[in-house]
Motif scaffolding. Structure first.
Motif: not given
Length: 83
Positions: A8-13, A24-27, A34-41, A43-47
């Motif tokens: 549920k938290a990731l759905a709010h990212a 860049y991604g954050e909740i 928050w997290a950063m990554g070379d691709s959106q995926e 970044c999502r995994k790191e988040l």
């Protein structure tokens, strides 16, 4: 319950990018997550990893300030354990 909370938290990212090749991604409901990554995926995994570590620290410290997300409240579990 923890798995559902994380989902549920990731759905709010919110993701932004790529800026200079980085996503860049954050909740915002979870301050400091928050997290950063070379691709959106990536970044999502790191988040997700950051969120999991953040939750583990909050639960370990019996921190009652875990936000309720989409009706899931982990604070009740924290309060019951410390009683």
């Amino acid at each position: 319950m923890l798995t559902a909370y994380i989902a549920k938290a990731l759905a709010h990212a919110i993701f932004d990018g790529p800026d200079d090749g980085q996503w860049y991604g954050e909740i915002s409901l979870c301050p400091g997550v928050w997290a950063m990554g070379d691709s959106q995926e990536a970044c999502r995994k790191e988040l997700q990893e950051v969120l999991e570590e953040w939750l583990l620290l909050k639960l370990r410290d019996n921190d009652p300030d875990i936000p309720v997300i989409d009706g899931i409240c982990l604070n009740d579990a924290v309060l019951q354990e410390s009683a």
